[in-house]
Design an enzyme around this catalytic site. Structure first.
Site, PDB file in Angstrom:
ATOM      1  N   TYR A 143     -11.179   6.623 -15.407  1.00 46.69           N
ATOM      2  CA  TYR A 143     -11.445   5.472 -14.544  1.00 46.69           C
ATOM      3  C   TYR A 143     -12.162   4.373 -15.319  1.00 46.69           C
ATOM      4  O   TYR A 143     -11.763   3.200 -15.280  1.00 46.69           O
ATOM      5  CB  TYR A 143     -12.299   5.920 -13.356  1.00 46.69           C
TER       6      TYR A 143
ATOM      7  N   ASN B 136      -5.421  -5.335  -6.749  1.00 48.82           N
ATOM      8  CA  ASN B 136      -6.564  -4.569  -6.254  1.00 48.82           C
ATOM      9  C   ASN B 136      -6.353  -3.057  -6.277  1.00 48.82           C
ATOM     10  O   ASN B 136      -7.304  -2.299  -6.121  1.00 48.82           O
ATOM     11  CB  ASN B 136      -6.861  -5.036  -4.815  1.00 48.82           C
TER      12      ASN B 136
ATOM     13  N   ASP C  76       0.855  -1.186   0.000  1.00 51.19           N
ATOM     14  CA  ASP C  76       0.000   0.000   0.000  1.00 51.19           C
ATOM     15  C   ASP C  76       0.889   1.234   0.000  1.00 51.19           C
ATOM     16  O   ASP C  76       2.026   1.185   0.497  1.00 51.19           O
ATOM     17  CB  ASP C  76      -0.924   0.021   1.226  1.00 51.19           C
TER      18      ASP C  76
END
Length: 248
Positions: free
Chosen positions: A140, A74, A32
């Site tokens: 997106y 992800n 992350d």
């Protein structure tokens, strides 16, 4: 012990995936960019501060893993909410880089470990924005369509090596990221946050938002032996979205 790597695993959908895989006995590795979120993850997890667009850093993380059974690509970013003529090239590239290139790089460096093992599962997080056109969300939506193309190519290319690839398409998910999207859409469309929220909910046959655990449970299934012949599939976990552009 089986091992899972989850990019953007410090919070939200990624954190829920980590918890769900951990509950099934997996050794959990997460990356992350948010170091504070990583610090809040369980002590038993392998936590690495890493930008998925940084190939060297991502390669370092993956090469240090003892094995890799499941990759959850992800990481994503919402990008701008604006008309196409108002989106800058920098905003476009930033959004596409995280959502598409991040998935590509994770899959690229995970594949050799999975080929060596003769098995593996790659799960990419797309979106219902990868199934429909979304006004005011060009970067997106484009990136999320593209990761589905990437996934289907991986499924064909890697299937002979015992590696499966699938995509999960979350709908509107309760949480901080969606709150940001709601606020931006409300401003762009001259609507209130609540009006946009209820518009999204009314656009599904289940009349509700998705919880992060719904996405995580699907990821665990796709990574399991129960899904041993499920590959190349696009699975929406969205309460059946029919109207992706909420209107009053």
């Amino acid at each position: 012990m089986k091992t899972v790597l989850i990019t953007a695993g410090g919070a939200g959908i990624g954190r829920a995936m980590g918890e769900a895989f951990a509950a099934q006995g997996y050794q959990v590795w997460v990356t992350d960019v948010d170091e504070d979120a990583l610090a809040e993850c369980p002590d038993g997890w392998h936590r690495h501060a890493c930008d998925v667009t940084d190939e060297k850093a991502l390669h370092t993380v993956i090469s240090g893993m003892p094995g890799l059974d499941v990759l959850c690509a992800n990481a994503g970013t919402a990008g701008p909410t604006a008309r196409i003529e108002d989106i800058t090239l920098e905003e476009w590239r930033s959004c596409v880089s995280v959502n598409l290139e991040g998935a590509f790089l994770a899959a690229k460096h995970a594949t050799p470990k999975m080929k060596t093992a003769g098995q593996g599962a790659i799960i990419v997080t797309s979106s219902t924005a990868g199934l429909y056109g979304y006004p005011n969300r060009a970067p997106y939506s484009s990136a999320k369509w593209a990761v589905i193309g990437l996934m289907k190519t991986l499924a064909m290319e890697l299937g002979p090596f015992g590696i499966r690839a699938n995509a999960i398409c979350p709908g509107a998910v309760e949480g901080a990221r969606m709150e940001t999207v709601l606020a931006r859409e409300a401003e762009a469309k001259g609507m209130t946050r609540d009006a946009v929220y209820h518009g999204y909910a009314r656009g599904t046959s289940m009349q509700r938002f998705v919880e992060v655990t719904d996405i995580a449970n699907m990821a665990v299934f796709l990574g399991s032996d129960a899904a041993r012949l499920v590959s190349g599939q696009v699975i929406a976990v969205d309460g059946h979205t029919e109207n992706p552009d909420p209107k009053l």
